[in-house]
Scaffold this active site. Structure first.
Site, PDB file in Angstrom:
ATOM      1  N   SER A 135       0.828  -0.998  -0.080  1.00  0.00           N
ATOM      2  CA  SER A 135       0.034   0.010  -0.206  1.00  0.00           C
ATOM      3  C   SER A 135       0.962   1.116  -0.026  1.00  0.00           C
ATOM      4  O   SER A 135       1.914   1.094   0.553  1.00  0.00           O
ATOM      5  CB  SER A 135      -0.871  -0.017   1.255  1.00  0.00           C
ATOM      6  OG  SER A 135      -1.710   1.022   1.363  1.00  0.00           O
ATOM      7  N   TYR A 162      -2.520   5.478  -4.283  1.00  0.00           N
ATOM      8  CA  TYR A 162      -3.605   6.596  -3.883  1.00  0.00           C
ATOM      9  C   TYR A 162      -3.059   7.895  -4.818  1.00  0.00           C
ATOM     10  O   TYR A 162      -1.971   8.106  -4.719  1.00  0.00           O
ATOM     11  CB  TYR A 162      -3.690   7.023  -2.534  1.00  0.00           C
ATOM     12  CG  TYR A 162      -4.458   5.923  -1.844  1.00  0.00           C
ATOM     13  CD1 TYR A 162      -5.695   5.359  -2.030  1.00  0.00           C
ATOM     14  CD2 TYR A 162      -3.648   5.120  -0.637  1.00  0.00           C
ATOM     15  CE1 TYR A 162      -6.344   4.540  -1.167  1.00  0.00           C
ATOM     16  CE2 TYR A 162      -4.299   4.240   0.165  1.00  0.00           C
ATOM     17  CZ  TYR A 162      -5.692   3.911  -0.103  1.00  0.00           C
ATOM     18  OH  TYR A 162      -6.159   2.753   0.489  1.00  0.00           O
ATOM     19  N   ARG A 360      -8.477  -8.451   5.389  1.00  0.00           N
ATOM     20  CA  ARG A 360      -8.606  -8.602   6.887  1.00  0.00           C
ATOM     21  C   ARG A 360      -7.989 -10.033   7.159  1.00  0.00           C
ATOM     22  O   ARG A 360      -7.431 -10.244   8.184  1.00  0.00           O
ATOM     23  CB  ARG A 360      -9.916  -8.605   7.450  1.00  0.00           C
ATOM     24  CG  ARG A 360     -10.576  -7.014   7.164  1.00  0.00           C
ATOM     25  CD  ARG A 360     -11.847  -7.056   7.564  1.00  0.00           C
ATOM     26  NE  ARG A 360     -12.306  -5.620   7.855  1.00  0.00           N
ATOM     27  CZ  ARG A 360     -12.998  -5.018   6.848  1.00  0.00           C
ATOM     28  NH1 ARG A 360     -13.147  -5.614   5.830  1.00  0.00           N
ATOM     29  NH2 ARG A 360     -13.227  -3.760   7.088  1.00  0.00           N
TER      30      ARG A 360
END
Length: 416
Positions: A135, A162, A360
């Site tokens: 990420s 992002y 998760r």
């Protein structure tokens, strides 16, 4: 009924004692038979703020609950009398073979969950022959992940982007990922602003964690986490400058609400590898992205962490597969959100998904036992995928078809 006194040689085969496992961690992990078991271990061993950051979702957490319920509402239709002595769980994904039909999704602040963080995820994924996604909000640098799981060894590292208000900084990360051998760029498009993650607000979630009386009390029964936290490299964003505020403030400061399809085209022109767009939630957007020439669309509502009551990716899947496949057969459809078992993965593949990502589920394993916990997550999911395939009567992923699953109707739109 005749009775006799058993002899020692009669009892010997019946009294084989299990060899004790000296490691408490290995005992915990061996006793975990499902991802939900790992979640319970993770909750016991991780401070509330870190666990809730992983476990929670936006607002009332309806999106997440519905995504999981959608998989629970699946009914399988098995075929019998098939030779399923061997099954093949591999598949070509974005031009390369992977050993299993799932990869590790990008997750932020990962070293907060466990000190081993992204390195544990990347090395476990490489060992299992599946992709690992780093990420933008990761806590291990692009280069350190690549060094731990190098492409030269067969590892597949993907980088999740992002788009920030500072475009130059965004593209500097893209350049670093390309130089480090990452083969796929995941462009996340469902974050014009941060979702209302209320658990984080209530916990006063900050980076680094804030030490309040409540935090200290919560930490007392979890000494291992704090020892690791205090004796390893200080927690920071590997791709960002230092930040001392709340997570929500950071995200709202960074995310750019002006990003459009033109920006996506600009990014695609500069990236040498495959491009996947993550956060697709409508059929029209999936079709338009396929027209734009992306390599895959990833149906995802960000794990329920952005817009609450968002569309359920699993429900969207058949229509998106049809819409994309009509004119863009080379574009893959991937899926995440709500996956907690190998049965969920098989259901997604039968419904038309080419590949899936777990977020998760991976973090629960990480919190439960570091790298060993991630290995256990993958082991559990692999076993469940193989067993479900055998019970359905298929030996390869390509044999999975819509006829193998029925989606039981729980929520149906009201037609006006």
């Amino acid at each position: 009924m005749k009775r006799h006194v058993p002899k020692r040689h009669d009892l010997a085969p019946l009294l084989k004692f299990k060899k004790p496992t000296m490691s408490p961690k290995q005992r915990r992990l061996a006793a975990a038979l499902t991802v939900e078991d790992l979640r319970r271990v993770a909750k016991r061993r991780t401070p509330r703020a870190a666990f809730d950051y992983t476990d929670g979702a936006a607002d009332g957490e309806v999106s997440l609950a519905r995504a999981r319920q959608a998989f629970g509402d699946v009914e399988f239709r098995p075929a019998i009398l098939r030779d399923v002595s061997t099954v093949d769980t591999s598949r070509e994904v974005l031009g390369q073979r992977v050993a299993l039909p799932f990869g590790i999704a990008p997750t932020g602040f990962t070293r907060m969950m466990h000190a081993e963080g992204e390195i544990a995820g990347a090395t476990a994924a490489a060992a299992a022959g599946i992709p690992f996604s780093l990420s933008t909000m990761g806590t291990t640098s692009i280069e350190d992940v690549a060094a731990a799981a190098p492409a030269s060894s067969g590892a597949r590292n993907w980088f999740q982007l992002y788009m920030w208000k500072d475009r130059d900084r965004s593209m500097a990360l893209v350049d670093r990922a390309a130089q480090a051998g990452y083969d796929t760029l995941l462009v996340t498009v469902d974050v014009p602003v941060a979702g209302a993650r209320l658990r984080d607000v209530r916990n006063g979630m900050t980076i680094p964690p804030t030490l309040s009386p409540r935090t200290v009390l919560n930490a007392i029964p979890r000494p291992a986490w704090w020892i690791n936290f205090l004796t390893t490299e200080p927690l920071a964003f590997a791709s960002l400058d230092a930040w001392s505020g709340t997570v929500a403030d950071l995200l709202d400061t960074m995310f750019d609400p002006t990003v459009t399809y033109d920006d996506l085209a600009w990014i695609k022109d500069q990236w040498p590898g495959k491009v996947v767009v993550k956060g697709v939630q409508t059929v029209d957007d999936a079709r338009r992205l396929a027209d734009a020439g992306v390599d895959a669309v990833l149906l995802s509502n960000h794990g329920g962490r952005q817009l609450d009551r968002a569309p359920v990716p699993f429900h969207l899947l058949p229509e998106v597969v049809t819409a994309v496949g009509e004119h863009h057969r080379g574009v893959e459809v991937h899926l995440d959100t709500g996956i907690m078992s190998g049965q969920d993965i098989v259901a997604a593949l039968a419904h038309g998904a080419h590949f899936t990502l777990i977020g998760r589920a991976y973090l629960y394993g990480l919190m439960a036992g570091g790298r060993d916990g991630v290995d256990r997550t993958i082991e559990i999911l692999r076993g469940q995928v193989e067993r479900t395939m055998r019970l359905l009567g298929v030996t390869t992923l390509d044999e999975l078809e819509p006829d193998h699953v029925t989606q039981l109707v729980r929520l149906e739109p009201r037609r006006l």
